[in-house]
Scaffold this motif. Structure first.
Motif, PDB file in Angstrom:
ATOM      1  N   SER A  88      -4.957   1.531  10.186  1.00 48.52           N
ATOM      2  CA  SER A  88      -4.588   2.949  11.211  1.00 48.52           C
ATOM      3  C   SER A  88      -3.587   2.619  12.239  1.00 48.52           C
ATOM      4  O   SER A  88      -2.790   3.108  12.321  1.00 48.52           O
ATOM      5  N   ARG A  89      -3.765   1.153  12.813  1.00 51.15           N
ATOM      6  CA  ARG A  89      -3.144   1.075  13.877  1.00 51.15           C
ATOM      7  C   ARG A  89      -1.711   0.227  13.434  1.00 51.15           C
ATOM      8  O   ARG A  89      -0.821  -0.142  14.149  1.00 51.15           O
ATOM      9  N   LEU A  90      -1.391   0.078  12.285  1.00 51.46           N
ATOM     10  CA  LEU A  90      -0.169  -0.632  11.708  1.00 51.46           C
ATOM     11  C   LEU A  90       0.981   0.327  11.723  1.00 51.46           C
ATOM     12  O   LEU A  90       0.695   1.346  11.389  1.00 51.46           O
ATOM     13  N   PRO A  91       2.146  -0.060  11.818  1.00 51.34           N
ATOM     14  CA  PRO A  91       3.248   0.805  11.462  1.00 51.34           C
ATOM     15  C   PRO A  91       3.333   1.358  10.066  1.00 51.34           C
ATOM     16  O   PRO A  91       2.679   0.889   9.159  1.00 51.34           O
ATOM     17  N   ALA A  92       4.034   2.626   9.785  1.00 47.26           N
ATOM     18  CA  ALA A  92       3.922   3.408   8.585  1.00 47.26           C
ATOM     19  C   ALA A  92       4.482   2.546   7.628  1.00 47.26           C
ATOM     20  O   ALA A  92       5.706   1.781   7.910  1.00 47.26           O
ATOM     21  N   GLY A  93       3.997   2.344   6.322  1.00 45.93           N
ATOM     22  CA  GLY A  93       4.523   1.496   5.274  1.00 45.93           C
ATOM     23  C   GLY A  93       4.092   0.269   5.174  1.00 45.93           C
ATOM     24  O   GLY A  93       4.792  -0.575   4.496  1.00 45.93           O
ATOM     25  N   SER A  94       3.368  -0.162   6.284  1.00 43.73           N
ATOM     26  CA  SER A  94       2.780  -1.817   6.237  1.00 43.73           C
ATOM     27  C   SER A  94       1.975  -2.122   5.207  1.00 43.73           C
ATOM     28  O   SER A  94       2.098  -3.137   4.692  1.00 43.73           O
ATOM     29  N   VAL A  95       1.075  -1.304   4.800  1.00 38.37           N
ATOM     30  CA  VAL A  95       0.374  -1.433   3.504  1.00 38.37           C
ATOM     31  C   VAL A  95       1.128  -1.168   2.101  1.00 38.37           C
ATOM     32  O   VAL A  95       1.381  -0.023   2.124  1.00 38.37           O
ATOM     33  N   THR A  96       1.358  -2.077   1.295  1.00 37.81           N
ATOM     34  CA  THR A  96       2.069  -1.805   0.117  1.00 37.81           C
ATOM     35  C   THR A  96       1.207  -1.811  -1.243  1.00 37.81           C
ATOM     36  O   THR A  96       1.818  -1.340  -2.272  1.00 37.81           O
ATOM     37  N   GLY A  97       0.055  -2.159  -1.069  1.00 36.27           N
ATOM     38  CA  GLY A  97      -0.691  -2.128  -2.291  1.00 36.27           C
ATOM     39  C   GLY A  97      -2.255  -2.500  -1.901  1.00 36.27           C
ATOM     40  O   GLY A  97      -2.630  -3.076  -0.958  1.00 36.27           O
ATOM     41  N   LEU A  98      -3.262  -1.786  -2.972  1.00 35.39           N
ATOM     42  CA  LEU A  98      -4.834  -2.079  -2.681  1.00 35.39           C
ATOM     43  C   LEU A  98      -5.054  -2.380  -4.032  1.00 35.39           C
ATOM     44  O   LEU A  98      -4.645  -1.919  -5.020  1.00 35.39           O
ATOM     45  N   HIS A  99      -6.256  -3.306  -4.040  1.00 26.65           N
ATOM     46  CA  HIS A  99      -6.712  -3.557  -5.393  1.00 26.65           C
ATOM     47  C   HIS A  99      -8.303  -4.034  -5.007  1.00 26.65           C
ATOM     48  O   HIS A  99      -8.576  -4.811  -4.197  1.00 26.65           O
ATOM     49  N   TYR A 100      -9.201  -3.273  -5.842  1.00 29.50           N
ATOM     50  CA  TYR A 100     -10.452  -3.582  -5.691  1.00 29.50           C
ATOM     51  C   TYR A 100     -11.085  -4.208  -7.128  1.00 29.50           C
ATOM     52  O   TYR A 100     -10.915  -3.609  -8.072  1.00 29.50           O
ATOM     53  N   GLU A 101     -12.158  -4.940  -7.059  1.00 26.27           N
ATOM     54  CA  GLU A 101     -12.637  -5.376  -8.280  1.00 26.27           C
ATOM     55  C   GLU A 101     -13.936  -6.298  -7.657  1.00 26.27           C
ATOM     56  O   GLU A 101     -13.898  -7.154  -6.755  1.00 26.27           O
ATOM     57  N   ALA A 102     -14.991  -6.033  -8.325  1.00 29.57           N
ATOM     58  CA  ALA A 102     -16.400  -6.623  -8.064  1.00 29.57           C
ATOM     59  C   ALA A 102     -16.777  -7.003  -6.386  1.00 29.57           C
ATOM     60  O   ALA A 102     -16.977  -8.042  -6.040  1.00 29.57           O
ATOM     61  N   GLY A 103     -16.643  -6.026  -5.742  1.00 28.41           N
ATOM     62  CA  GLY A 103     -16.970  -6.360  -4.528  1.00 28.41           C
ATOM     63  C   GLY A 103     -16.093  -6.801  -3.491  1.00 28.41           C
ATOM     64  O   GLY A 103     -16.164  -7.272  -2.286  1.00 28.41           O
TER      65      GLY A 103
END
Length: 409
Positions: free
Chosen positions: A342-357
């Motif tokens: 939440s403290r990063l500038p907007a648009g800093s996170v470009t992708g999320l991927h979750y698998e097996a913990g």
């Protein structure tokens, strides 16, 4: 005797990389200086390597009882929890003992140090000392010393303690400095502020960091070329990299003491071997007890390879079957990392991927140094964090962060 000082920065990779150097006389007066590969350096002088602050990690740890001979094999495992590398990849040097019983240790990339030592050997240079730049600035009582180049630098917090500082600016102090002050058992009364000698005049503006609540006191410029190296400064050439002793100089005087030392070492080694044998037997007993507990809980039908890991996975399955969340689930992991993101500038996170913990997050930040600050923030939230290869995009940097529950990385 003249001394050749060689500066090894983060950019130094191998014998083909240039490095800055200076040749000084016994009084410290500069005779020559330049920048060249190790093979082209002046020969016939005692050499001292100076390692950039961002190449040395200094931490305080509790060490097991025993002497330095035993520590050589134990220290890489002691430092393992503070690094993401395997123990055998770390070169760890014991430093100053602290009042609370802990001891400072210096951790470096073993392969990198090995390349320096081999390059000096090939060039026939007498490299007998290697010190961290962070230990060289003078330190007044009840104060810290900060060296700054306008955006980054390092801070010396004690005789054998200090750290590199990530990016900051004239109004925002480095995050690492904030965290270091928060964790300090006793705050300094002031911070002696020094600009690096090669900082341009237009960049020499004292930063305004009122949030620190510690006064910055301007001091003279910092120049490693003219810095004196104390005799008791920690020599990073330790253990496998220790230079050969010059036996012919001290053997006649120390022969009786050597025989006595051999007798003492024999007794110590016998005691250490007995203790390690006892610890090995205890480890074997605990492993068998874990296996027995696992089989009593989950039966004999499962092939047992790693009892603690399989127990953790089975417990996660039981929690899921009961409708309860596990620390390795997507939402708990995302909740732990939400504050840092939440403290990063907007648009800093470009992708999320979750698998097996495991949660992978693709992040784009302004510079490479920002990833270290983000990693530290996530680790403080109770996560194991691994930063992948950082790609330079010109005006930004991009990498993938792998997050696991603490203790699983």
């Amino acid at each position: 005797m003249s001394v050749l000082k060689i500066y090894f920065s983060r950019q130094w990779r191998d014998s083909t990389s240039p490095c800055s150097w200076v040749l000084s006389d016994e009084q410290g007066a500069l005779l020559q200086s330049g920048e060249s590969t190790i093979a082209a350096l002046p020969r016939g002088h005692e050499c001292t390597g100076i390692i950039a602050a961002d190449r040395v990690l200094n931490i305080a740890v509790a060490l097991p009882p025993g002497g330095r001979r035993r520590w050589q094999s134990v220290l890489p495992f002691v430092a393992e929890e503070f690094t993401l590398t395997d123990p055998e990849d770390n070169h760890v040097v014991p430093g100053q003992a602290l009042a609370d019983g802990r001891r400072m240790i210096a951790v470096m990339d073993k392969a990198w140090i090995a390349r320096i030592v081999e390059a000096a050997r090939q060039a026939k240079l007498s490299l007998r000392r290697m010190v961290a730049e962070v230990f060289l600035p003078p330190l007044a009582p009840d104060s810290w010393t900060l060296v700054w180049n306008g955006s980054s630098g390092f801070v010396k917090t004690g005789f054998a303690s200090g750290m590199a500082l990530d990016n900051g600016n004239a109004s925002t102090p480095p995050i690492a400095l904030r965290l270091s002050l928060d964790a300090a058992p006793q705050l300094p009364q002031k911070i002696d502020f020094r600009f690096a000698q090669d900082v341009a005049a237009e960049q020499r503006h004292m930063p305004q960091w009122p949030d620190l609540q510690i006064p910055l006191v301007a001091g003279s410029d910092w120049d490693w070329r003219r810095a004196s190296i104390p005799e008791d400064a920690l020599n990073l050439l330790w253990g496998a990299f220790a230079p050969r002793a010059r036996i012919q100089q001290w053997w006649p005087k120390l022969r009786p003491a050597v025989f006595l030392l051999l007798a003492i070492l024999s007794i110590e080694m016998a005691g250490s071997n007995i203790k390690w044998a006892m610890l090995a037997a205890e480890k074997s007993r605990l492993a068998k007890e874990m296996q027995r507990t696992f089989r009593l809980t989950f039966g004999d039908a499962v092939t047992l390879v790693n009892a603690p890991l399989q127990m953790q996975r089975n417990l996660a399955e039981l929690r899921h079957a009961a409708g309860l969340p596990d620390t390795g689930d997507f939402l708990p992991l995302l909740d732990l990392v939400a504050g840092s993101l939440s403290r990063l500038p907007a648009g800093s996170v470009t992708g999320l991927h979750y698998e097996a913990g495991r949660l992978d997050i693709d992040v784009r930040l302004a510079s490479r140094a920002d990833f270290e600050a983000l990693k530290l923030s996530m680790q403080n939230s109770g996560l194991g964090v691994r930063v992948g290869a950082i790609r330079d995009l010109g005006n930004a940097a991009e990498s993938r962060l792998t997050l696991l529950p603490e203790g699983m990385l």
